[in-house]
Each structure stands twice: as structure tokens, then as C-alpha cells.
Write a protein that holds these residues in place. Structure first.
Motif, short mmCIF file in Angstrom:
data_model
loop_
_atom_site.label_atom_id
_atom_site.label_comp_id
_atom_site.label_asym_id
_atom_site.label_seq_id
_atom_site.Cartn_x
_atom_site.Cartn_y
_atom_site.Cartn_z
N GLN A 38 0.89 -1.04 0.09
CA GLN A 38 0.03 -0.08 -0.15
C GLN A 38 0.87 1.35 0.15
N ASP A 39 1.99 1.23 0.42
CA ASP A 39 2.87 2.43 0.36
C ASP A 39 3.60 2.56 -0.91
N GLN A 40 3.50 1.59 -1.77
CA GLN A 40 4.00 1.85 -3.23
C GLN A 40 2.88 2.17 -4.27
N PRO A 41 3.26 2.61 -5.72
CA PRO A 41 2.29 2.90 -6.35
C PRO A 41 1.65 1.38 -6.77
N LEU A 296 0.70 -7.66 -7.19
CA LEU A 296 0.02 -6.76 -7.43
C LEU A 296 1.09 -5.49 -7.94
N ASN A 297 2.09 -5.25 -6.96
CA ASN A 297 3.34 -4.38 -7.23
C ASN A 297 4.65 -5.17 -6.50
N GLN A 298 4.67 -6.25 -6.44
CA GLN A 298 5.76 -6.88 -5.81
C GLN A 298 6.35 -7.85 -6.90
N GLY A 299 5.99 -8.18 -8.09
CA GLY A 299 6.47 -8.94 -8.75
C GLY A 299 7.92 -8.45 -9.18
N ALA A 300 8.66 -9.37 -9.54
CA ALA A 300 10.23 -9.04 -9.88
C ALA A 300 10.28 -8.37 -11.16
N LYS A 301 11.17 -7.24 -10.92
CA LYS A 301 11.07 -6.01 -12.01
C LYS A 301 11.97 -6.63 -13.36
N ALA A 302 12.67 -7.63 -13.09
CA ALA A 302 13.73 -7.84 -14.03
C ALA A 302 13.79 -9.24 -14.34
#
Length: 471
Positions: A38-41, A296-302
Motif C-alpha cells: 500500500q505504500d508503493q504505487p 500486484l506491485n511486488q513482482g520481480a522487475k527484471a
């Protein structure tokens, strides 16, 4: 599971949330997801809204209560307070994307470790009762909701009319879960030993009260059953949290599905910060899919190599994601499409499965499909040995090398199995590159003379025109 480190976002005001109310119309679009800080986009919430779900399932880690906002480090369980958990719910409640999703469809929810209150926490978490109250307050549970007095947040509902019922069962894999055990030594390159299977007969994931409740739920009439589990059920090779850390409990789940003859089961899971679809075809009596959507916003980004998983049939190893279950009720044999979608709402992985596949051999999953005149069912065709017939059925399993066998039963050795043998001579034209995957879970129509080989009825296809893929 430990979250990713992302930039801090702005705190906003709180609003109320209404619980899910089962509609009379059949569900056709169910979205689900997990692991949203919740503290991230959370831009993915707009994509979920655009997908027009009729129901959204929160599968856990709906908030992250145990991360220090300044250092992005885990806070020890002993330092977590109820006030801190409540404040994180307030932030989520006020996010514009969450408000839009709330206005789009009803919710159902369970929790995982970070919204319970501490990383990898279970039944030993001291604030679990206070945290349960905050969870229920946030998700709008009424004063007389059974969850207000039971131990755990598990719940269920049935949506839609008879013949098109979707049962949603949300398990609680945290409140009663026995403390995790670790191996004696770390894996190469690791500092902390991985979690190890707990063979203690008293070890539990659900607790006895929830097991009894689950059995009662699986006996309820429904055509499709979506079972939400915050941790993965089928995948068992990675070193993190999973049902196979408690092997007797996982087998108890499979045994309960078999015992109750519960058809139409699909498991939805989260936690792992990746997306994948796993399939276990040997334990529940029919193909059991476990669709993992995280986060929802914690998937690996690379890019990262997919984790070991012998059950994986589709993967999205990096990127934020959400899941969709689409149900086409328009035919006599409804079709489920299990999807993983990215942050933009694009479909990245998907599996299609006919409802008739999600049943044990010999258990009806719905009305018999109406066949064209002169086209027989496997049972009817098996009674016409030596005669030329046309038979139609969904392919439940495949096998063979020189010949490709398309079976009407999951177990090709079953007495009622009818096989269509696609011979080498027929592997031409449309079937030149055919494999088992070409036909599995799809309906075929074959013409030929019925034979009995090793006690089972079959038709041998020796020319491409004898075999048609109906759907």
C-alpha cells in the motif's frame, strides 16, 4: 514472503468497504491477485478495473504491515502493533485505484503473512486475533458474520443459479498454521537454511475446525469451485512457503477432494512474487490447476530464471500481474480460461480447460452434451464392436509414440476408456505436426471401425479425414 524494495508513496484518507454479495446471474469474469504494498504505487489496479471483473479475490499480502517505511527493512514480529496494521489498511482504503476497484465489483479476501502482521508468521503470531478484527473491519464483515467469532478468516460463497454455480472458498493458511521448520544447513550460496517438510502428525495448516468446515463446503452443490490459498498448493520444489512444507496436510487436501467427489476445483494462490500455472494430474482424481498470481506491485522487475517446478504448464516469472478466470457458460460443456495478465492488462499466459475435464472418471460434471444425429458417445460406440461409427468426446489424456492415443478417460486403463489411435499413416495434412497437446482437453470426432484391444474399445485412424477437432 519478503517484499521487493520500491519507492515510498503518499498516505491518503480512508473510506468504507462493502462485502461481496452473491449475484443471481452466473459469474463469467473473476479477477484475483496478491502481494500489493500500500505504500508503493499500484497502477495495476486501473488495469484490473479495465478488465471488468464481476468479483475480485484478494489472496493475501493485501497490505504490508511489517516493513519499515524509512529503511524498507522487515520489522520484527514483537514490534508490530495493532495500530500499525490499522494504519496500513487506512492507506490502502484511500488509494484512488482501490476506490475505483471497489466501485467496480465486490470483493472476497483471505490474508497471508504480511497482512497477518509479520513475515512468514503463522499460528504463533501474538497479535493474530487483533489482526483478524482489523481485517474483518476493513473488508466490511457484518456484526453477525461467522468470522467475527471463529478462529481464522476463512469464508465461502456460491454465486449464480443451479447449473452455473461458482463456489468461492477462501482458505486461511495462517491463523492455525504450525510454526515452520528449517533444514539443518543452508543451500549453496545461501546463509539461512531453507524450510523443510514437517512430518509431525500434529502439524497443521488449516486446523481441525477449518478442515471440517472445508469438507462441508466441498459437499455443497456447485459446478465450478475456486479455492483461494495464500500459498501454493501444487508447486513443491522451491525453498519458500508452500503446502508441501506440511506434506500430510497437502495430502489431506487432495484426499478430501477425492472423498467428497468435489468437481470443478481450481486453486488460486499468491505469495511468490511471480505468476505461473501449475498442474497436478495424479492426486485429486482429475487435473488440478493451481494458478499463482503475485504480485500486484511486488513482482520481480527484471528477468529471472523460473524457479524449479515440474508441475508448471505456463509461466510469468517476472513483472507485476493479476489473474483472471473467464467462464463461458454458453455451451453444454462450459469452458474455463485461466489467465495471467501484466500491469497493462495484457494476457501473458493462459490455459483453457473444459469443465468436463475437472471431474473424476465416472462422475458427471453437468448435462450430457447434445451430439449431432448419428454421432455416438464413447459408451455407445464401445457397444458396436466391428461396426463403423462416428464417436465424439473431450480428450482427457493422451499417450503413445508411434501411434498417438486420444483417450476419453484420464486413466487409459479404465474399463470405460475409449481410445482413438492416430496412426503414423494419418499423421499428414492437418495432423502432420500433431502432438498430445494438440488434442488434450479439446473435443474430437472420429470415424472408423470399433475394435477391442487389450479389453478396451478403440478406433484406429488411418487417414487424416477420419479425425476432426470439434473445439
Amino acid at each position: 514472503m519478503r517484499r521487493l524494495l520500491l519507492p515510498f508513496a503518499v498516505l491518503v484518507a480512508a473510506v468504507s468497504l462493502a462485502p461481496a454479495q452473491p449475484p443471481a446471474a452466473p459469474l463469467t469474469r473473476i479477477a484475483f491477485g496478491s502481494c500489493g504494498d500500500q505504500d508503493q504505487p499500484l497502477p495495476i489496479l486501473d488495469s484490473i478495473v479495465a478488465a471488468k471483473p464481476e468479483l475480485f479475490l484478494f489472496l493475501g499480502d493485501n497490505i504490508y504491515a511489517d516493513i519499515d517505511e524509512k529503511t524498507n527493512k522487515l520489522i520484527p514480529a514483537a514490534k508490530i502493533t495493532a495500530e500499525r496494521i490499522a494504519a496500513k489498511y487506512d492507506i490502502l482504503r484511500g488509494l484512488p485505484g482501490f476506490q475505483k476497484l471497489k466501485a467496480t465489483c465486490p470483493f472476497m479476501a483471505t490474508w497471508d503473512d504480511h497482512d497477518l502482521g509479520a513475515n512468514d508468521a503463522g499460528g504463533d503470531f501474538a497479535l493474530k486475533d487483533a489482526s483478524q478484527k482489523l481485517f474483518l473491519d476493513f473488508f466490511g464483515a457484518a456484526a453477525n458474520d461467522p468470522r467475527r467469532t471463529q478462529k481464522g478468516v476463512y469464508t465461502a460463497a456460491v454465486f449464480g443459479p443451479p447449473g452455473k454455480r461458482v463456489q468461492v472458498i477462501m482458505l486461511d493458511t495462517r491463523y492455525h498454521r504450525t510454526k515452520l521448520t528449517r533444514a539443518k544447513s543452508p543451500l549453496p550460496g545461501e546463509k539461512v537454511p531453507p524450510y523443510a517438510p514437517n512430518a509431525d502428525p500434529g502439524a497443521t495448516v488449516l486446523g481441525e475446525a477449518q478442515w471440517a468446515w472445508l469438507e462441508a463446503q466441498l459437499k455443497q452443490p456447485a459446478e465450478v469451485r475456486l479455492i483461494g490459498s495464500s500459498i501454493q498448493l501444487v508447486a513443491d520444489e522451491h525453498r519458500f512457503e508452500k503446502w508441501s512444507n506440511f506434506p500430510k496436510e497437502r495430502e489431506r487436501f487432495y484426499e478430501l477432494v477425492r472423498k467428497t467427489n468435489a468437481t470443478g476445483v481450481v486453486v488460486l494462490s499468491g505469495d511468490r512474487h511471480l505468476g505461473e500455472i501449475s498442474l497436478d494430474s495424479s492426486t485429486a482424481g482429475y487435473p488440478l490447476y493451481d494458478v499463482t498470481s503475485s504480485g500486484l506491485n511486488q513482482g520481480a522487475k527484471a528477468w529471472r530464471e523460473p524457479e524449479p517446478n515440474k508441475h508448471r504448464v505456463a509461466a510469468m516469472p517476472y513483472g507485476d500481474n493479476f489473474g483472471m478466470v473467464l467462464i463461458d457458460w454458453s455451451t453444454d460443456n462450459p469452458r474455463l480460461t485461466l489467465q495471467l495478465r501484466d500491469e497493462d492488462g495484457d494476457v501473458m499466459s493462459a490455459v483453457k480447460v473444459r469443465l468436463s475435464t475437472l471431474k473424476p472418471t465416472g462422475v458427471a460434471a453437468g448435462p450430457r452434451p447434445k451430439l449431432p444425429d448419428g454421432v455416438l458417445t464413447p459408451a455407445e460406440a464401445a457397444a458396436k464392436v466391428g461396426q463403423k461409427v462416428t464417436v465424439q468426446f473431450p480428450v482427457a489424456s493422451t499417450g503413445g509414440q508411434t501411434n498417438l492415443y486420444l483417450n476419453s478417460a484420464r486413466d487409459f486403463r479404465a474399463k470405460d476408456n475409449f481410445a482413438v489411435a492416430l496412426t503414423a499413416a494419418a499423421k499428414a495434412g492437418p495432423w502432420a505436426d500433431a502432438t498430445g497437446a494438440t488434442f488434450l482437453n479439446k473435443t474430437i470426432r472420429a470415424s472408423g471401425t470399433v475394435q477391442v484391444v487389450s479389453g478396451s474399445a478403440r478406433i484406429e485412424v488411418t487417414a487424416p479425414a477420419q479425425l476432426v477437432l470439434v473445439e
